[in-house]
Design an enzyme around this catalytic site. Sequence first.
Site, short mmCIF file in Angstrom:
data_model
loop_
_atom_site.label_atom_id
_atom_site.label_comp_id
_atom_site.label_asym_id
_atom_site.label_seq_id
_atom_site.Cartn_x
_atom_site.Cartn_y
_atom_site.Cartn_z
N LYS A 239 0.99 -1.06 -0.06
CA LYS A 239 -0.53 0.16 0.42
C LYS A 239 0.65 0.98 0.05
O LYS A 239 1.62 1.91 0.95
CB LYS A 239 -0.77 0.31 0.99
CG LYS A 239 -2.49 0.66 0.92
CD LYS A 239 -2.30 2.47 1.19
CE LYS A 239 -2.22 2.90 2.42
NZ LYS A 239 -2.06 4.66 2.27
N GLU A 313 9.28 0.57 11.55
CA GLU A 313 9.96 1.23 11.14
C GLU A 313 9.50 2.97 11.28
O GLU A 313 8.21 3.25 10.00
CB GLU A 313 10.30 1.02 10.36
CG GLU A 313 12.17 1.66 9.74
CD GLU A 313 11.75 3.47 9.97
OE1 GLU A 313 11.83 3.90 11.50
OE2 GLU A 313 12.57 3.65 8.46
N CYS A 347 12.98 10.29 8.39
CA CYS A 347 12.57 9.25 9.76
C CYS A 347 13.45 9.99 11.20
O CYS A 347 13.91 9.46 11.85
CB CYS A 347 12.29 8.47 10.05
SG CYS A 347 13.00 6.84 8.98
N GLU A 467 8.76 14.67 16.22
CA GLU A 467 8.94 14.85 15.71
C GLU A 467 8.27 15.93 14.72
O GLU A 467 7.00 16.29 14.40
CB GLU A 467 8.51 13.51 15.04
CG GLU A 467 9.72 13.85 13.69
CD GLU A 467 9.28 11.66 13.53
OE1 GLU A 467 8.49 11.51 13.28
OE2 GLU A 467 10.23 11.23 12.57
#
Lengths: 556, 313
Positions: A239, A313, A347, A467
Amino acid sequence: MTGERNGTDMATAAAGQQDSAMSNGEPGRALVATRRESLGRAGLDFGSAWDYAPAPETVKAPIAERYGLYIDGKFVMPTGKGGVGKGKSASGYFETINPATEGTLSRVAQGTAADVDAAVRAARKALPKWAGLKPAERGKFLFRIARRIQERARELAVLETMNGGKPIRESRDVDVPLAAQHFFYHAGWADKLPYAFPGRPAPRPVGVCGQIIPWNFPLLMAAWKLAPALACGNTCVLKPAETTPLTALRLAEIFEEVGLPPGVVNIVTGDGRTGAALVEHAGIDKIAFTGSTEVGKRIASAVSGTSKRLTLELGGKSANIIFEDASLDQAVEGIIQGIYFNQGHVCCAGSRLFVQEGVLERVKTKLMIRLASLRVGDPMDKNTDVGAINSRQQLEKIREYLEIGASEGASLCVPSGEGGRAGEGAVGSDAKAIARASSAGLPEKGFWCRPCFFADVQPSHRIAREEIFGPVLAVMSFRTAEEALVRANNSPYGLAAGVWTDKGSKIFEVARKLEAGVVWLNTYNRFDAASPFGGFKESGFGREGGMQGLRAYVEV
Amino acid sequence: MTTTSRLDVTKTYKLLIDGKFPRSESGRTLAVEGASGRVTSHVCHASRKDLRDAVGAARKALDPWRHATAYLRGQILYRMAEMMEGKREELAEAIRTGAACEPGSDVKAAKGAGGTRALANRKVSADDEVMLAIDRLVTFAGWTDKYQQVLGCNNPVAGPYYNFSVPEPTGVIAVVAPDAPALLGLVALLAPVICAGNTAVCVAGESGSARLAASVLGEVIATSDVPGGVVNILTGVRSELLPVIAQHRDIDGVHAANIDAASAKVLREGVAENLKRVKVREGVDFSDEAEGASPWWIEPFVEIKTVWHPSAM
């Protein structure tokens, strides 16, 4: 690999200029970057001498008006039924845009639960034959895929840049070559798996893998997920991210070209609802997800009552630590690579900078000079360093954090709007600095954020803990190595870290004590198919790449 | 002169937390019956607070333990095996003694929820079980300075970088032991965890023998060279303690085996709390020495750290 070295030297083109600016500057002079004080005189003014003529990439990547779902080896129309898929578009498609122009590129299918079901069934049907294939033959399919990615590299890079907003230099030199390398590397593992698991002579595939990938490295993440899964004999339902589906769909064309058996890889585009349908599907044996920690936890919760295997992750707030005895110019270049690479949509971005007190002012000054030389703008221009923010939603999130940082008392430092002219800068915590970060001198259409950093940041500030996923750096200082370690490790995340010092014994001791899955010493943001990637703590579990990355895709 | 009317001095075993033997702060105890149905001793009935205390101790002990040299950790695990060898009789007696816990205690409720159930394991005598447990510990004493070489490696990256991957301990691990085998079940789950430099908070199985064996093991550990807090042992009731483990944000992982489905589910839900690494094994035959000695029993409780450095003249 075919002549491409690591393919990750994303800042080398600009590094030469930076070096000359440094050697002509006044490295010994400590400039105080307090609030509202201009850093303008820190660098040299070359006037318009550094302005680059436009250098647009000319290769064209044809895009269809509309893309279906890739299921069982064919592109099929979405069903538009089954509980998801409503509300976006009556016909079951949604628009995908170029974030640098906001222009529509194509329309892609909103996969429904019924589509996911069809994809999972196709993968299940294909599993016995694929898993039973002679391993070396399986590997040869992957070798072929790697070759075709290399041969269609420029087209893929252009498409990646158009759909995601990243500079063509990065998609051309980093994303696509690494995607090819991942297939090439894992191709060779297909017939060597028993050697990867000592004492376990017969590793078996897990089965049907549901793989959900993010928008920051669309093709590369598809490769990270698919290559090891296929090498180990699994079949997949992928996806792609809602905003960046085009390169994954182009990859499906490559699968057709190389004759990959139908159903071995199925690609279902759509938004979060499509992903949820995939996670919840009873016919999935394993979920692999790359994305935010928030969504990752929701997936973990959904999977906890089942026998599905899971690797995650997730997010990060990675520390980049600069000691006084570091090579400072090199370190500043590493900071730039660490946080501004791919507009900070990384990330493992080095978003928390810890600078040893004695060099704090010098580092901030150098950083400001270097920031001013980064060219922000048209991602298709080969000279662009920082492209477009991936989506309006992400831009709004970044702007919100700029305001949060300013309101918490940190000082926002933004270079001037004149790209390429070193030394001009604005420092401040007011609305003007925020506006400069996101509008002045930037194209009217598209989503933009000028690279910037916050000085005077406290560890308790939200911009130091959460973040941001944008080109925004939080700069803090420390006195001793012990303090740096405590503060670097004081985060629920543990994805990556950077250390800069010329002292060998110190660098390894700090590396040993950092709680992070990837530690870059005197470098940052390097990636390789042979090098495992993944986090400690709430940055997820499982590795991708390298020998250890195989573990998630086999039963031992 | 001997007397037949001498009253036995029955013992209440205490918890092992931070290298000390506290009673449960709740004041609660659980009775352990002998084979004849006679109460032979009591163990502490650990509370949620005891569990949190144990986690605090394990966290405090983590840094020195994980940064100790692998050679030292190996010697300490071997010393633990030596101490067990000296207490073979007592450990075997503990296994033989506890047949079932007192009826009417909290355990009964746990039973109702599918709690205590000794799962299929090859029948071994108490004496053999003790020897297997000691040998398992010796095996992992030997693994402390080798698993890194098996699970880690150098990576041939396509660029001028030196790059290697090493396994590092995950952190504080909750060890949830099965009801049987009483001693071997606990030791087999604990040894790989501490071998890798993690610290442990153990919840003993709910059978009387598992509780007694765990308590005696605690006394062995406290008199070996294992630093305080590296291994903490609680006797109690899973239905009370496991939800706290699942929700505790300072527990980084869980190692469990052969527990009931409800308990396993509670533990797995803890993944969503703080992404703790939860390994719940099913149908483990603990007497399978080849399987139990595998480094793949260590692997779930290490994190691979990959380090890059430029290489240039």
